[in-house]
Design a protein around this motif. Structure first.
Motif, PDB file in Angstrom:
ATOM      1  N   LEU B 155      -2.131  47.185 -23.894  1.00 46.80           N
ATOM      2  CA  LEU B 155      -3.531  48.352 -24.616  1.00 46.80           C
ATOM      3  C   LEU B 155      -3.775  47.934 -22.740  1.00 46.80           C
ATOM      4  CD1 LEU B 155      -5.653  46.701 -26.879  1.00 46.80           C
ATOM      5  CD2 LEU B 155      -4.992  48.721 -26.804  1.00 46.80           C
ATOM      6  N   ALA B 156      -3.416  46.876 -21.583  1.00 47.12           N
ATOM      7  CA  ALA B 156      -4.107  47.249 -19.974  1.00 47.12           C
ATOM      8  C   ALA B 156      -3.186  47.273 -19.361  1.00 47.12           C
ATOM      9  CB  ALA B 156      -4.435  45.796 -19.996  1.00 47.12           C
ATOM     10  N   GLY B 157      -2.067  47.546 -19.241  1.00 45.37           N
ATOM     11  CA  GLY B 157      -0.994  48.332 -19.146  1.00 45.37           C
ATOM     12  C   GLY B 157      -0.547  47.509 -17.793  1.00 45.37           C
ATOM     13  N   SER B 158      -0.484  45.969 -18.143  1.00 46.88           N
ATOM     14  CA  SER B 158      -0.341  45.335 -17.046  1.00 46.88           C
ATOM     15  C   SER B 158       0.022  43.941 -18.162  1.00 46.88           C
ATOM     16  CB  SER B 158      -1.342  45.335 -15.826  1.00 46.88           C
ATOM     17  OG  SER B 158      -1.617  43.921 -15.442  1.00 46.88           O
ATOM     18  N   THR B 159       0.025  42.850 -16.874  1.00 47.12           N
ATOM     19  CA  THR B 159       0.348  41.879 -17.450  1.00 47.12           C
ATOM     20  C   THR B 159      -0.853  40.318 -16.869  1.00 47.12           C
ATOM     21  OG1 THR B 159       2.070  41.102 -16.896  1.00 47.12           O
ATOM     22  CG2 THR B 159       2.327  41.311 -19.044  1.00 47.12           C
ATOM     23  N   GLN B 160      -1.475  40.698 -15.487  1.00 51.84           N
ATOM     24  CA  GLN B 160      -2.777  40.602 -15.526  1.00 51.84           C
ATOM     25  C   GLN B 160      -3.257  39.951 -15.113  1.00 51.84           C
ATOM     26  OE1 GLN B 160      -2.582  42.568 -11.133  1.00 51.84           O
ATOM     27  NE2 GLN B 160      -0.863  41.284 -10.576  1.00 51.84           N
ATOM     28  N   LEU B 161      -3.577  39.268 -15.667  1.00 51.65           N
ATOM     29  CA  LEU B 161      -5.446  39.088 -16.107  1.00 51.65           C
ATOM     30  C   LEU B 161      -6.205  39.777 -15.872  1.00 51.65           C
ATOM     31  CD1 LEU B 161      -5.095  34.758 -17.676  1.00 51.65           C
ATOM     32  CD2 LEU B 161      -5.623  36.928 -19.027  1.00 51.65           C
ATOM     33  N   SER B 162      -6.442  39.514 -14.645  1.00 51.54           N
ATOM     34  CA  SER B 162      -7.261  40.126 -14.217  1.00 51.54           C
ATOM     35  C   SER B 162      -7.309  41.647 -14.839  1.00 51.54           C
ATOM     36  CB  SER B 162      -7.317  40.384 -12.786  1.00 51.54           C
ATOM     37  OG  SER B 162      -7.672  39.247 -11.584  1.00 51.54           O
ATOM     38  N   SER B 163      -6.281  42.243 -14.244  1.00 43.84           N
ATOM     39  CA  SER B 163      -6.549  43.498 -15.170  1.00 43.84           C
ATOM     40  C   SER B 163      -6.512  44.176 -16.446  1.00 43.84           C
ATOM     41  CB  SER B 163      -5.029  44.013 -14.846  1.00 43.84           C
ATOM     42  OG  SER B 163      -4.479  44.071 -13.330  1.00 43.84           O
ATOM     43  N   ILE B 164      -6.194  42.799 -16.974  1.00 45.32           N
ATOM     44  CA  ILE B 164      -6.514  43.590 -18.328  1.00 45.32           C
ATOM     45  C   ILE B 164      -7.520  42.850 -18.707  1.00 45.32           C
ATOM     46  CG2 ILE B 164      -6.110  41.967 -20.713  1.00 45.32           C
ATOM     47  CD1 ILE B 164      -3.490  41.042 -20.022  1.00 45.32           C
ATOM     48  N   ALA B 165      -8.353  41.522 -17.897  1.00 45.96           N
ATOM     49  CA  ALA B 165     -10.124  41.324 -18.490  1.00 45.96           C
ATOM     50  C   ALA B 165     -11.463  42.923 -17.968  1.00 45.96           C
ATOM     51  CB  ALA B 165     -10.636  40.635 -17.149  1.00 45.96           C
ATOM     52  N   ALA B 166     -10.849  43.053 -16.743  1.00 43.03           N
ATOM     53  CA  ALA B 166     -11.203  44.720 -16.438  1.00 43.03           C
ATOM     54  C   ALA B 166     -10.966  45.729 -17.397  1.00 43.03           C
ATOM     55  CB  ALA B 166     -10.757  45.064 -14.972  1.00 43.03           C
TER      56      ALA B 166
ATOM     57  N   SER C 524      -0.112  46.847  -8.600  1.00 41.58           N
ATOM     58  CA  SER C 524      -0.779  46.885  -9.860  1.00 41.58           C
ATOM     59  C   SER C 524      -0.998  46.849 -11.129  1.00 41.58           C
ATOM     60  CB  SER C 524      -1.966  48.357 -10.193  1.00 41.58           C
ATOM     61  OG  SER C 524      -1.486  49.248 -10.750  1.00 41.58           O
ATOM     62  N   ARG C 525       0.640  46.488 -11.280  1.00 43.98           N
ATOM     63  CA  ARG C 525       1.273  46.295 -12.773  1.00 43.98           C
ATOM     64  C   ARG C 525       1.441  45.297 -13.017  1.00 43.98           C
ATOM     65  NH1 ARG C 525       2.601  49.472 -17.465  1.00 43.98           N
ATOM     66  NH2 ARG C 525       3.482  48.266 -18.501  1.00 43.98           N
ATOM     67  N   SER C 526       2.354  44.223 -12.538  1.00 45.25           N
ATOM     68  CA  SER C 526       2.495  42.987 -12.753  1.00 45.25           C
ATOM     69  C   SER C 526       2.944  42.661 -11.989  1.00 45.25           C
ATOM     70  CB  SER C 526       3.210  42.352 -14.413  1.00 45.25           C
ATOM     71  OG  SER C 526       2.790  43.308 -14.871  1.00 45.25           O
ATOM     72  N   SER C 527       3.001  41.391 -10.889  1.00 43.32           N
ATOM     73  CA  SER C 527       3.698  40.603  -9.713  1.00 43.32           C
ATOM     74  C   SER C 527       4.031  39.472 -10.381  1.00 43.32           C
ATOM     75  CB  SER C 527       3.210  40.722  -8.566  1.00 43.32           C
ATOM     76  OG  SER C 527       1.822  40.385  -9.205  1.00 43.32           O
ATOM     77  N   TYR C 528       4.650  38.802  -9.445  1.00 43.84           N
ATOM     78  CA  TYR C 528       5.360  37.295  -9.855  1.00 43.84           C
ATOM     79  C   TYR C 528       5.543  37.225  -8.389  1.00 43.84           C
ATOM     80  CZ  TYR C 528       7.542  33.382 -11.155  1.00 43.84           C
ATOM     81  OH  TYR C 528       8.028  31.420 -11.097  1.00 43.84           O
ATOM     82  N   ASN C 529       4.888  35.961  -8.038  1.00 45.52           N
ATOM     83  CA  ASN C 529       4.760  35.148  -7.046  1.00 45.52           C
ATOM     84  C   ASN C 529       5.310  33.146  -7.221  1.00 45.52           C
ATOM     85  OD1 ASN C 529       4.780  33.837  -4.313  1.00 45.52           O
ATOM     86  ND2 ASN C 529       3.320  35.247  -3.684  1.00 45.52           N
ATOM     87  N   GLY C 530       7.142  33.402  -7.019  1.00 46.89           N
ATOM     88  CA  GLY C 530       7.475  32.119  -7.613  1.00 46.89           C
ATOM     89  C   GLY C 530       7.162  31.239  -6.127  1.00 46.89           C
ATOM     90  N   LEU C 531       7.387  30.991  -5.075  1.00 44.90           N
ATOM     91  CA  LEU C 531       6.644  30.179  -3.925  1.00 44.90           C
ATOM     92  C   LEU C 531       5.676  30.012  -4.108  1.00 44.90           C
ATOM     93  CD1 LEU C 531       8.061  29.269  -1.589  1.00 44.90           C
ATOM     94  CD2 LEU C 531       7.177  30.816   0.086  1.00 44.90           C
ATOM     95  N   LEU C 532       4.393  31.019  -4.313  1.00 43.00           N
ATOM     96  CA  LEU C 532       3.320  30.643  -4.108  1.00 43.00           C
ATOM     97  C   LEU C 532       3.408  28.940  -5.830  1.00 43.00           C
ATOM     98  CD1 LEU C 532       0.094  30.787  -3.392  1.00 43.00           C
ATOM     99  CD2 LEU C 532       0.391  32.494  -5.382  1.00 43.00           C
ATOM    100  N   LEU C 533       3.334  29.555  -7.073  1.00 43.49           N
ATOM    101  CA  LEU C 533       3.058  29.034  -8.370  1.00 43.49           C
ATOM    102  C   LEU C 533       4.094  27.379  -6.967  1.00 43.49           C
ATOM    103  CD1 LEU C 533       4.180  31.129 -11.562  1.00 43.49           C
ATOM    104  CD2 LEU C 533       2.200  29.812 -11.013  1.00 43.49           C
ATOM    105  N   PHE C 534       5.065  27.229  -6.757  1.00 43.06           N
ATOM    106  CA  PHE C 534       6.054  25.846  -6.545  1.00 43.06           C
ATOM    107  C   PHE C 534       4.721  25.688  -5.580  1.00 43.06           C
ATOM    108  CE2 PHE C 534       8.717  23.036  -5.979  1.00 43.06           C
ATOM    109  CZ  PHE C 534       8.922  22.953  -4.447  1.00 43.06           C
ATOM    110  N   VAL C 535       4.242  26.334  -4.679  1.00 41.78           N
ATOM    111  CA  VAL C 535       2.995  25.057  -3.465  1.00 41.78           C
ATOM    112  C   VAL C 535       2.013  25.103  -4.576  1.00 41.78           C
ATOM    113  CG1 VAL C 535       1.739  25.677  -1.611  1.00 41.78           C
ATOM    114  CG2 VAL C 535       4.214  26.711  -1.875  1.00 41.78           C
ATOM    115  N   LEU C 536       1.267  25.684  -5.552  1.00 38.94           N
ATOM    116  CA  LEU C 536       0.459  25.108  -6.094  1.00 38.94           C
ATOM    117  C   LEU C 536       0.583  24.022  -6.990  1.00 38.94           C
ATOM    118  CD1 LEU C 536      -0.775  28.670  -7.496  1.00 38.94           C
ATOM    119  CD2 LEU C 536      -2.465  27.198  -5.647  1.00 38.94           C
TER     120      LEU C 536
END
Lengths: 221, 318, 669
Positions: B155-166, C524-536
């Motif tokens: 639906l949202a075109g993304s798996t990022q929660l911010s984008s989904i909520a928006a 804007s679609r999806s992204s993954y940052n492995g280092l950030l998760l590890f550091v967090l």
């Protein structure tokens, strides 16, 4: 034209009917099954009433009323009383496990959608969706009939098929004699229910009396 | 300066979830007690429980290894990070782009992995019961969750929660049956993952009904405090997730500034209260299922998720 | 560069011959594994150079060996370079491990000659550029690995495993011969350059796909052709098992990719559906079988089947996207599959090395007789834990990144126009999610029952830590798992030339600080940052530890386990592998394996113990292989009559064949 909200609500009702059909497949107790079927009938009557509102076809209100009165109130009450009176075995044995039945149900919904949507490419959005969902409900009702060993659940499956047909009939705008056909179907259903119970189940279920089954209760492998 | 402020807001969210988590559990327990006619423990009792556990001595089984001692820290850390990534009062925070729903589900999976191993570490039968049942429940709950995620991201075109909520806040989405199915499936998964009735009883002491409690049976003192906090955080995470995705009204976006954040925080606390009430009513009204009926329950959730995805294709094609 | 690589291969072959001469000497093990290590490391560096700095035109070489009119062609392009990196990394790790493990080998003369030859054969398959050298190297690879499987041929089950392996390998090679025959017949020549330029018809393409799936798939372990893998892989010595599971299956994947993406021409959409569906079923069946196993190495072999399924899901999606002219999505799916190829070879080798360490220390492969090894072998336990976390797709390790990329590829499926694909891909996504969750369950069982708890037997109580070379090899692989999980962008950029060559597009490049995040389609679609998760996670854990240290009581006391007030000193009261998987067996096994549990209860008052029988049937074995074997036996029995005919009957047969051939010739004219 039909505005966005009306479309959404009609879509929600049709999808809700598919969801309640899945709930029917999930039940493993007879009382739960009858109550879920009452919900099925309520959803279908609401859907028909909404169609009456947006299509400006007041005769469909009668169909909705019949669905509500007969199938949501009278028949479930009658079934509850018959079950208690005849002492029918209360748990439903599925032929294959519930998980596999639901998996088959998903496949049937996918099949119904794959068949209906390309075929009705010229029709309006609402009619296309209603037809696809209605075919799904019919197939799910058939699945329920063939995957349960209990006669009551087969009757309920048959009635849910009829609900699907009503959904299809009201979704296609302007189908004539909808009210008359639905009255006839409802009388037919009532007679079938009575007939099945009075003439067939009596002999069968007398030996499956719940009290006799107590000593054989155990887990299935 | 701006980036320091943004980082500060993110750290504020990190602290907020930690502070609010025991309160949510306290609220649920209090309401459950009232619904059955009891007074119930005070609202702040979970805080007192944690403080008491921190003061106590750790009693370690003789056969426990370094993994048993390290696991609580790892479980707490992964759950806290996951809970802090879910938007509570604002979307688009500094780490918001890392709030990928699949990553959050996987972080919770990592916490569960460590917990199940800790259950097996001491070599008792109860730990084994808990671990094996937990992994069976997880083997169905995770796919159901991922199907819900799939529907939402379609639906949202993304798996990022911010984008989904928006995306779900925008009016084009409308009422969709797929969303209703996804909501039902997500609630079922949340009940299973948080060890709530009807899947598991969080207040039981009978081994036959234990899943989560059996895995942490050997823990005591500060280790138990960490694990309990992690389970409070997990409940908060799921409630925040459901609120952020399905009831996104009231979320501030990152650009709006302090006043909007404050009002959004108030809305968020109200949502938590409503969720706690709903959970308490639901848990009181329904009985716990047999263990092997749980697989049917979660299988139904998986089917609902799959159905929601299929129905989305129907409406997107028409 | 290609010449240097072939030089390394030659060195390995020389080492193999030398091993035959040296075999029983004391220094043979160190010498041979040392040479293998050097050659593999050299090959790894050369392949890395070729991958990271690709030549504009791939290097080719033609040697006048082999068939007289064909010669032997070799080619080093981006795809070969990537798989050479994987193969030589695995080879180097196995050689390093072998330096320590090989000292415990009871029959070095049966292992040492074939080990370098196995490595050489795998390298040759990856650079072969014509059908004959490809098939010759493929068969050489099968035979050397068969010899290694039969190294301990007197152990029970190994001889049968070797026999089945030989059968399935021959079947696979037959399928590949037919596939190459079709391709060569269409194009008129055997070398790949000619085959590439010809474009076969749709029917021919479908036939080649089916044959490639059967041939390469059986070597990789695709269901239903996987039955040899769980028998043969565990039978070999542990470092060879790691090579077979971690590297040889990847060489098979290379063969499939080379044929379907490179040689056959433009794919059709239903090829992708078929391959992805096969992959999905393979993944779930593999992990369910693994859950029922309590032999540690066989469990790992079944997991290889599962991961090959995941790789084939990615490949199928790439084919489907390519067929529908969606190059960006195809690049994503292909990158996900190839990254999983790399990840799997790393963590599967690590896990097999751990299993080998356990085997050397205790002599046991059966988990039900182990337990508590974390106290006796702490370093091995820690490294095995890292491998388990990586294979269960847990962040911040590498398994999660490739599964995340595969999911992102699945999420692009609504853009596909065909209805069947639209419905199939979410179902395959559900299968993938199910297999990932079950894999985590399986590794909780494997690690928990083997290393945690209390020791269940005397050998487990007396186990000792392994030697430094083995630990060194495991540590390198574990570090690589973490690095690939935390900095995946480097690996994905390295895969860009491969994706570009095969699908015409690659994942977006990231610059500057953005490099820490991987982005499959758009930011804007999806992204993954492995280092950030590890550091967090590290930050949160450190904060928790500091706060606890500051504010909480630091006291600790050891006491007997609580166990709800019923502590039992016997280690038999803890959960076994069979009991751990019982809930899952009940939920999934009744359908998939026809699992039946029966309890024999003695009569009240009798003193014998109750017995639990668990019966599992492999449905595929019963329905496919047993009838096929019976049919072959039946046919052989009937044809046996031909052995005992009179001379006149034989002459009649010869006469009949001659007449038939002449008749055919007449009709043909």
């Amino acid at each position: 034209m039909i505005d966005r909200l009306a479309l959404d609500i009609a879509h929600l009702c049709a999808g809700g009917l598919v969801l309640v059909s899945f709930m029917l497949l999930y039940q493993d107790r007879l009382t739960g099954l009858i109550n879920t079927f009452a919900l099925h009938a309520i959803v279908v009557s609401f859907s028909v009433a909404w169609q009456a509102y947006i299509q400006h076809a007041p005769q469909l209100y009668i169909t909705a009323g019949i669905a509500l009165g007969v199938k949501a109130i009278v028949i479930p009450l009658a079934l509850h009383r018959i079950i208690v009176r005849l002492g029918i075995h209360r748990s439903i044995e599925p032929v294959v496990s519930i998980g596999q039945t639901m998996l088959a149900g998903i496949g049937l919904v996918a099949l119904a959608v794959m068949v209906m949507l390309p075929v009705t490419a010229q029709a309006g959005t609402l009619a296309r969706e209603d037809l696809a969902f209605a075919l799904s409900v019919i197939l799910l009702g058939l699945l329920m009939m063939i995957s349960r060993r209990n006669a009551v659940s087969q009757v309920i499956g048959f009635m849910s098929i009829e609900n699907g047909l009503i959904l299809a009939a009201t979704g296609a705008k302007g189908m004539p004699l909808v009210v008359e056909i639905s009255v006839a179907f409802s009388i037919l259903i009532a007679l079938i229910v009575i007939g099945v119970f009075l003439f067939r189940i009596r002999e069968r279920f007398e030996t499956v009396d719940i009290h006799l089954l107590h000593e054989h209760r155990g887990e299935q492998p | 300066m701006a980036i320091a402020l943004a980082l500060g807001v993110q750290l504020l969210q990190l602290a907020l979830v930690l502070v609010l988590a025991p309160l949510l559990t306290g609220l649920v327990r209090k309401l459950k007690a009232h619904l059955v006619g009891r007074q119930g423990p005070p609202l702040l009792q979970p805080y007192r429980d944690l403080a008491r556990l921190l003061r106590k001595e750790v009693v370690l089984a003789e056969s426990a290894s370094w993994l048993f001692r390290a696991a609580p820290y790892l479980i707490f850390a992964t759950t806290w990070v996951a809970a802090a990534l879910v938007p509570t009062f604002a979307t688009g925070l500094v780490f918001g782009y890392a709030a990928d729903v699949i990553a959050i589900v996987a972080l919770l999976g990592a916490a569960r992995f460590m917990l199940a191993l800790a259950g097996l570490d001491v070599g008792t039968s109860f730990g084994g019961i808990g671990s094996s049942r937990e992994m069976m429940i997880a083997s169905l709950a995770e796919p159901a969750m991922l199907m819900v995620v799939f529907t939402l991201s379609l639906l949202a075109g993304s798996t990022q929660l911010s984008s989904i909520a928006a995306a779900l806040q925008s009016p084009e989405v409308g009422l969709r049956v797929s969303l209703a199915l996804a909501l039902v499936a997500l609630i079922m998964v949340a009940l299973a993952e948080n060890a709530r009735i009807p899947v598991d009883n969080p207040a039981t002491h009978l081994e036959l009904t234990m899943v989560h409690e059996a895995m942490i049976l050997e823990y005591s003192g500060r280790h138990l405090a960490l694990i309990e906090t992690a389970s409070y955080l997990k409940l908060l995470l799921y409630v925040s997730l459901i609120a952020c995705v399905f009831f996104p009204w009231g979320l501030a976006s990152a650009a709006q500034g302090g006043g909007a954040y404050l009002s959004a925080a108030v809305v968020y606390i109200a949502k938590l209260g409503a969720a706690g009430f709903a959970l308490a009513v639901f848990e009181t009204a329904i009985a716990k299922m047999r263990v092997f009926r749980v697989s049917d329950f979660l299988g139904a959730a998986l089917m609902l998720g799959l159905l929601a995805a299929l129905l989305l294709f129907v409406t997107q094609a028409t | 560069m290609l010449a240097a690589l072939l030089g390394c291969v030659a060195l390995l072959l020389v080492a193999s011959v030398g091993a035959i001469a040296l075999a029983d000497r004391r220094l043979a093990t160190t010498a041979i594994y040392g040479v293998a290590l050097t050659a593999s490391v050299a090959g790894l560096l050369l392949a890395l150079a070729a991958l990271l700095a690709p030549a504009p035109v791939p290097a080719t070489l033609a040697l006048p060996i082999g068939l007289p009119w064909l010669g032997a062609h070799f080619r080093l392009d981006a795809l070969s370079a990537f798989f050479l990196v994987v193969a030589n990394l695995g080879g180097a790790a196995a050689s390093l491990y072998g330096l320590g493990y090989g000292r415990h080998e009871e029959a070095p003369a049966r292992v040492l000659p074939f080990f370098p030859a196995f490595l050489a054969a795998m390298n040759l398959v990856l650079v072969a550029d014509d059908a004959f050298s490809f098939l010759f190297s493929w068969e050489f690879m099968s035979l050397t690995s068969w010899a290694l499987v039969m190294a301990h041929h007197r152990r029970s089950g190994n001889a049968a495993a070797g026999y089945l392996y030989l059968l399935m390998a021959s079947f696979g090679t037959l399928a590949l011969i037919l596939a190459f025959g079709l391709l060569a017949g269409w194009s008129g020549a055997y070398d790949f350059a000619a085959i590439r330029t010809a474009s076969p018809s749709a029917l021919m393409g479908a036939a080649v796909l089916a044959l490639a799936l059967a041939g390469a798939g059986s070597k990789a372990g695709v269901v239903p052709l996987h039955v040899w893998l769980p028998l043969a892989h565990p039978a070999a010595p542990s470092h060879v098992s790691a090579l077979m599971s971690g590297v040889m299956t990847k060489v098979a994947v290379y063969g499939f990719v080379r044929i379907t993406f490179d040689l056959v021409g433009a794919p059709l959409w239903w090829w992708g559906a078929l391959v992805a569906l096969t992959g999905g079923i393979t993944a779930v069946m593999g992990v369910l079988h693994a859950l029922m196993e309590h032999d540690l190495k066989r469990l790992l072999a079944y997991h290889t089947v599962e991961n090959i399924g995941i790789i084939f899901i990615g490949l199928g999606l790439a084919l489907a996207f390519s067929a529908n002219e969606m190059p960006a999505a195809a690049a994503l799916a292909l990158t996900a599959a190839l990254f999983h190829v790399f990840n799997h070879s790393v963590f599967k080798s690590l896990l097999f090395f751990g299993a080998g360490a356990v085997l050397t220390a205790t002599g046991e492969r059966d988990m039900e007789r182990l337990g508590g090894l974390i106290h006796r072998m702490p370093r091995t336990a820690f490294l095995f834990l890292v491998g388990s976390a990586a294979i269960s797709a847990l962040p911040p390790f590498n398994g999660f990144v490739s599964e995340w990329l595969t999911f992102q590829a699945i999420l692009l499926s609504p853009a596909l126009p065909q209805w069947l694909l639209k419905f199939l891909v979410p179902a395959i996504g559900a299968l993938l999610a199910l297999s990932a969750a079950l894999a985590a369950a399986c590794f909780v069982k494997a690690f928990g029952v083997t290393f945690l708890g209390r020791a269940r037997s005397q050998v487990a109580r007396e186990a000792r830590e392994t030697d430094r070379c083995s630990l060194g090899a495991m540590f390198t692989l574990a570090a690589l798992c973490l690095v690939a999980g935390v900095l995946p962008a480097w690996f994905i950029d390295a895969l860009a030339p491969v994706a570009q060559a095969l699908t015409g597009s690659h994942l977006p490049e990231r610059h500057g600080l953005d490099w820490l995040t991987i982005v499959p389609i758009a930011q804007s679609r999806s992204s993954y940052n492995g280092l950030l998760l590890f550091v967090l996670i590290a930050f949160a854990a450190a904060l928790a530890a500091a706060a606890i240290h500051r504010f909480a009581s630091g006291r600790l006391r050891r006491a007997p386990a609580w166990d709800c007030g019923f502590p039992d000193p016997s280690p038999a009261t803890q959960y076994t592998a069979g009991s751990f998987s019982q809930p899952i067996r009940r939920v999934f096994g009744t359908v998939v394996f026809r699992a039946r549990e029966e309890v024999e209860m003695p009569a009240p008052g009798a003193t014998q113990s109750a017995r639990l029988h668990v019966q599992l049937r492999d449905v595929l074995w019963d329905t496919l292989y047993v009838p096929a074997a019976r049919a072959v036996a039946l046919a052989a029995d009937h044809l046996n009559a031909v052995q005992f005919l009179t001379i006149r009957a034989y002459l009649t047969l010869v006469f009949g064949a001659l007449v038939a051939l002449l008749a055919v010739l007449a009709i043909w004219q």
